[in-house]
Design a protein around this motif. Structure first.
Motif, mmCIF file in Angstrom:
data_model
loop_
_atom_site.group_PDB
_atom_site.id
_atom_site.type_symbol
_atom_site.label_atom_id
_atom_site.label_comp_id
_atom_site.label_asym_id
_atom_site.label_seq_id
_atom_site.Cartn_x
_atom_site.Cartn_y
_atom_site.Cartn_z
ATOM 1 N N GLN A 1 -38.179 -7.827 -3.439
ATOM 2 C CA GLN A 1 -38.312 -6.453 -2.967
ATOM 3 C C GLN A 1 -38.577 -6.413 -1.472
ATOM 4 O O GLN A 1 -38.001 -5.586 -0.745
ATOM 5 C CB GLN A 1 -39.429 -5.744 -3.731
ATOM 6 C CG GLN A 1 -39.556 -4.269 -3.381
ATOM 7 C CD GLN A 1 -40.565 -3.542 -4.274
ATOM 8 O OE1 GLN A 1 -41.201 -4.141 -5.118
ATOM 9 N NE2 GLN A 1 -40.702 -2.242 -4.072
ATOM 10 N N LEU A 2 -39.432 -7.298 -0.998
ATOM 11 C CA LEU A 2 -39.720 -7.345 0.436
ATOM 12 C C LEU A 2 -38.474 -7.704 1.222
ATOM 13 O O LEU A 2 -38.239 -7.180 2.315
ATOM 14 C CB LEU A 2 -40.840 -8.365 0.695
ATOM 15 C CG LEU A 2 -41.231 -8.582 2.158
ATOM 16 C CD1 LEU A 2 -41.801 -7.301 2.751
ATOM 17 C CD2 LEU A 2 -42.246 -9.717 2.275
ATOM 18 N N TRP A 3 -37.649 -8.606 0.682
ATOM 19 C CA TRP A 3 -36.435 -9.011 1.394
ATOM 20 C C TRP A 3 -35.460 -7.847 1.527
ATOM 21 O O TRP A 3 -34.846 -7.664 2.589
ATOM 22 C CB TRP A 3 -35.772 -10.169 0.652
ATOM 23 C CG TRP A 3 -34.569 -10.711 1.345
ATOM 24 C CD1 TRP A 3 -34.537 -11.385 2.532
ATOM 25 C CD2 TRP A 3 -33.211 -10.627 0.901
ATOM 26 N NE1 TRP A 3 -33.237 -11.737 2.853
ATOM 27 C CE2 TRP A 3 -32.402 -11.284 1.871
ATOM 28 C CE3 TRP A 3 -32.595 -10.075 -0.224
ATOM 29 C CZ2 TRP A 3 -31.025 -11.390 1.741
ATOM 30 C CZ3 TRP A 3 -31.219 -10.185 -0.356
ATOM 31 C CH2 TRP A 3 -30.452 -10.838 0.617
ATOM 32 N N PHE A 4 -35.303 -7.047 0.498
ATOM 33 C CA PHE A 4 -34.407 -5.903 0.578
ATOM 34 C C PHE A 4 -34.949 -4.811 1.493
ATOM 35 O O PHE A 4 -34.180 -4.061 2.094
ATOM 36 C CB PHE A 4 -34.145 -5.334 -0.817
ATOM 37 C CG PHE A 4 -33.039 -6.017 -1.549
ATOM 38 C CD1 PHE A 4 -31.724 -5.618 -1.398
ATOM 39 C CD2 PHE A 4 -33.301 -7.079 -2.393
ATOM 40 C CE1 PHE A 4 -30.692 -6.246 -2.075
ATOM 41 C CE2 PHE A 4 -32.282 -7.720 -3.079
ATOM 42 C CZ PHE A 4 -30.972 -7.307 -2.923
ATOM 43 N N GLU A 5 -36.250 -4.704 1.593
ATOM 44 C CA GLU A 5 -36.849 -3.648 2.411
ATOM 45 C C GLU A 5 -37.073 -4.073 3.852
ATOM 46 O O GLU A 5 -37.326 -3.232 4.710
ATOM 47 C CB GLU A 5 -38.178 -3.210 1.787
ATOM 48 C CG GLU A 5 -38.011 -2.567 0.412
ATOM 49 C CD GLU A 5 -39.332 -2.259 -0.253
ATOM 50 O OE1 GLU A 5 -40.383 -2.689 0.286
ATOM 51 O OE2 GLU A 5 -39.339 -1.595 -1.305
ATOM 52 N N LYS A 6 -37.017 -5.377 4.131
ATOM 53 C CA LYS A 6 -37.259 -5.874 5.487
ATOM 54 C C LYS A 6 -36.057 -5.561 6.376
ATOM 55 O O LYS A 6 -34.902 -5.616 5.946
ATOM 56 C CB LYS A 6 -37.506 -7.377 5.451
ATOM 57 C CG LYS A 6 -37.519 -8.045 6.812
ATOM 58 C CD LYS A 6 -37.630 -9.541 6.680
ATOM 59 C CE LYS A 6 -37.411 -10.242 8.016
ATOM 60 N NZ LYS A 6 -36.017 -10.169 8.455
ATOM 61 N N ALA A 7 -36.346 -5.265 7.651
ATOM 62 C CA ALA A 7 -35.292 -4.984 8.614
ATOM 63 C C ALA A 7 -34.680 -6.293 9.088
ATOM 64 O O ALA A 7 -35.253 -7.016 9.894
ATOM 65 C CB ALA A 7 -35.852 -4.195 9.799
ATOM 66 N N MET A 8 -33.508 -6.633 8.566
ATOM 67 C CA MET A 8 -32.783 -7.838 8.948
ATOM 68 C C MET A 8 -32.023 -7.569 10.245
ATOM 69 O O MET A 8 -31.657 -6.420 10.516
ATOM 70 C CB MET A 8 -31.813 -8.201 7.813
ATOM 71 C CG MET A 8 -31.183 -9.564 7.902
ATOM 72 S SD MET A 8 -29.943 -9.798 6.579
ATOM 73 C CE MET A 8 -30.927 -9.499 5.122
ATOM 74 N N PRO A 9 -31.811 -8.583 11.091
ATOM 75 C CA PRO A 9 -30.972 -8.368 12.283
ATOM 76 C C PRO A 9 -29.639 -7.730 11.916
ATOM 77 O O PRO A 9 -29.032 -8.045 10.901
ATOM 78 C CB PRO A 9 -30.792 -9.789 12.838
ATOM 79 C CG PRO A 9 -32.029 -10.516 12.411
ATOM 80 C CD PRO A 9 -32.384 -9.947 11.063
ATOM 81 N N HIS A 10 -29.173 -6.834 12.758
ATOM 82 C CA HIS A 10 -28.036 -5.976 12.410
ATOM 83 C C HIS A 10 -26.780 -6.758 12.069
ATOM 84 O O HIS A 10 -26.054 -6.393 11.137
ATOM 85 C CB HIS A 10 -27.758 -5.006 13.565
ATOM 86 C CG HIS A 10 -28.828 -3.982 13.751
ATOM 87 N ND1 HIS A 10 -29.116 -3.021 12.806
ATOM 88 C CD2 HIS A 10 -29.709 -3.788 14.761
ATOM 89 C CE1 HIS A 10 -30.116 -2.258 13.227
ATOM 90 N NE2 HIS A 10 -30.496 -2.706 14.404
ATOM 91 N N ILE A 11 -26.516 -7.833 12.788
ATOM 92 C CA ILE A 11 -25.266 -8.550 12.539
ATOM 93 C C ILE A 11 -25.256 -9.176 11.146
ATOM 94 O O ILE A 11 -24.239 -9.146 10.447
ATOM 95 C CB ILE A 11 -25.040 -9.627 13.628
ATOM 96 C CG1 ILE A 11 -23.673 -10.295 13.403
ATOM 97 C CG2 ILE A 11 -26.160 -10.657 13.642
ATOM 98 C CD1 ILE A 11 -23.287 -11.233 14.539
ATOM 99 N N TYR A 12 -26.404 -9.689 10.702
ATOM 100 C CA TYR A 12 -26.475 -10.275 9.362
ATOM 101 C C TYR A 12 -26.489 -9.174 8.301
ATOM 102 O O TYR A 12 -25.833 -9.301 7.259
ATOM 103 C CB TYR A 12 -27.722 -11.138 9.226
ATOM 104 C CG TYR A 12 -27.812 -12.246 10.247
ATOM 105 C CD1 TYR A 12 -26.925 -13.314 10.223
ATOM 106 C CD2 TYR A 12 -28.781 -12.225 11.236
ATOM 107 C CE1 TYR A 12 -26.997 -14.331 11.158
ATOM 108 C CE2 TYR A 12 -28.864 -13.234 12.179
ATOM 109 C CZ TYR A 12 -27.974 -14.288 12.136
ATOM 110 O OH TYR A 12 -28.053 -15.284 13.068
#
Length: 519
Positions: free
Chosen positions: A259-270
């Motif tokens: 859940q944290l991984w889906f809600e975390k702001a990943m760098p835009h390109i990835y």
């Protein structure tokens, strides 16, 4: 005039500093100091100080002394993009595919690596040379006289990355049988039901493991997950417990908190790349999903979280999507029974993770699991979010945390320097340190379990400290048992408070490594 000179100086200052840095690194003494500084950054081995952990610390050299590449090859973004998109494998690996029909009518793909020519033959010879011919045909550790089977689980979005192909190549060279599991609708696998695999749904993997075991019943079976593929692997290990056919498992750059991984702001390109790939998969089967899903709404999702929620949660869907079971959406009632609670769409985002969080049944895991993580991983939450108490208190979970490596990168240096400062004549083969580490980890665990079997004489018995909370027994067969309702908590049994950091050098606990077979 003076102002113009200062402007030129400040404009050229970054280039000047970069030039001086490169010049300093080429200076022998500075270069030697830099290498020593890099080598001094040892990875943290975080685990409960069990006999297995101490055995790994003494015999698994790859875990203690990684030769990770320095900058620029060691840049986390460069390693990540190389491992996911543009890595290179020297030999072409050939696969033969089995399409496995599941209980609910779905199909998953199982790809068997059929070799890389001379590399496979050399690996088989090396394997034959390492056998320990004993009574009963036992070979190295708990491996039998036939080579072990390595089951690989790709990223959640599917497909064979260069990182996974390189691991296939390395494992084949070391004598493993290699098989790759592809979930529904990925890697060209036909989709026969209007249903994709949820992030932490292990039902399909459970049937694949049973199928692979039936193909090689005399071989030991181990598994490695890549990145977000750990969601399925960790869920499977928790649900099956001691009834699993796996002897050991490893997860490279795992998603431990889904859940944290889906809600975390990943760098835009990835984030854009992963989301685009997921939408391409759904668009391929759009016509098959339109009767049960508002496909246009899902395809317009602006983020990975919205995509996952719109695809699997009824609360995020329009009135066109109801909470009817899949059995009323084209599946037979027996197939819906096989799906259990997942025959119904999740009510909302939180209930979706109650049944799919990878570590929801972490206290049921009954085989050693090695997790390799990097602090500079650009795709995962920061290292401070790792569930460190789990590794400090659960003897089956081991964590190796490095300072660099990117996401599924861990690129090796090309050469190894001797203590005297000179370079050896033979160049060390370049590749991924994580590949070398997990394969050596499997062999060391096999040796350890073989010694435990020889000393103890029996695999049965209580599970050490876990006997106080009850043994992990599964009396029903995993292929026929009715799915059980999962509780929302990640670890249900109370744990004692652990210190801030744990390692194998700390005081040994009371845990005795015994594995309980209940099937």
């Amino acid at each position: 005039m003076a102002l113009f000179v200062w402007d030129c100086f400040f404009c050229l200052l970054p280039s000047l500093l970069f030039f001086l840095l490169c010049l300093g690194l080429r200076w022998p003494r500075a270069s030697c100091w830099t290498r020593q500084t890099i080598r001094a950054a040892r990875p943290r081995f975080i685990c409960k100080p069990t006999a297995l952990a101490k055995y790994l610390h003494r015999h698994c050299d790859s875990l203690a002394r990684p030769r990770l590449a320095a900058w620029p090859r060691g840049d986390p973004h460069l390693q990540t993009l190389s491992s996911l998109l543009c890595g290179e494998v020297r030999d072409t690996i050939q696969f033969t595919r089995d399409n496995l029909l599941l209980r609910d009518g779905g199909i998953v793909a199982v790809d068997w690596a059929v070799g890389t020519g001379q590399g496979e033959a050399a690996g088989r010879k090396r394997w034959e040379g390492r056998k320990e011919h004993q009574t009963g045909g036992k070979a190295l550790g708990c491996f039998t006289s036939t080579p072990p089977v390595l089951l690989l689980i790709p990223q959640h979005w599917g497909g064979m990355t260069p990182h996974l192909k390189a691991l296939c190549h390395q494992a084949i060279r070391q004598g493993f049988y290699v098989v790759v599991f592809h979930p529904r609708g990925t890697a060209g696998c036909p989709l026969t039901t209007a249903r994709l695999t949820e992030f932490g749904d292990p039902a399909d993997l459970e049937q694949v493991v049973a199928y692979v075991h039936s193909r090689h019943p005399s071989s030991s079976l181990v598994a490695v997950s890549e990145g977000s593929g750990s969601g399925i692997l960790l869920s499977y290990l928790g649900e099956c417990g001691s009834s699993t056919y796996l002897t050991a498992a490893a997860a490279i750059s795992p998603v431990l908190l889904g859940q944290l991984w889906f809600e975390k702001a990943m760098p835009h390109i990835y984030h854009w790349g992963v989301l685009f790939h997921r939408k391409l998969q759904l668009r391929r089967y759009a016509s098959s999903f339109r009767e049960v899903l508002d496909v246009d709404q899902v395809l317009s999702s602006p983020s990975l979280r919205d995509f996952e929620e719109s695809l699997f949660c009824s609360s995020a869907q329009s009135q066109r999507r109801t909470s009817r079971p899949y059995s009323l959406q084209g599946l037979e009632p027996s197939a819906a029974w096989a799906l259990g609670e997942r025959a119904y769409p999740a009510k909302d985002w939180d209930s979706y993770w109650e049944r799919n969080e990878p570590l929801r049944d972490a206290d049921e895991v009954a085989v050693p699991v090695l997790c390799i993580c990097s602090r500079d991983d650009p795709l995962l939450p920061p290292a401070s979010a790792l569930p460190i108490p789990l590794f400090q208190s659960n003897p089956y979970f081991l964590l190796v945390l490095t300072d660099k490596g990117g996401h599924c990168g861990f690129t090796l240096e090309g050469q190894e320097e001797t203590e005297g400062g000179s370079t050896e004549n033979e160049e060390v083969e370049e590749g991924s340190w994580s590949h070398m580490a997990v394969l050596e980890y499997f062999r060391v665990v096999a040796d350890f379990l073989k010694g435990e079997e020889r000393d103890g004489g029996s695999w049965g018995g209580p599970l050490g400290e876990y006997s106080q909370a009850g043994q992990r027994n599964r009396t029903s067969n995993s292929n026929t048992a009715a799915p059980r309702r999962r509780r929302p908590t990640m670890m249900r049994r109370p744990r004692p408070q652990a210190p801030e950091q744990s390692s194998v050098d700390e005081e040994e606990g009371n845990f005795t490594w015994k594995r309980s077979y209940t099937r």
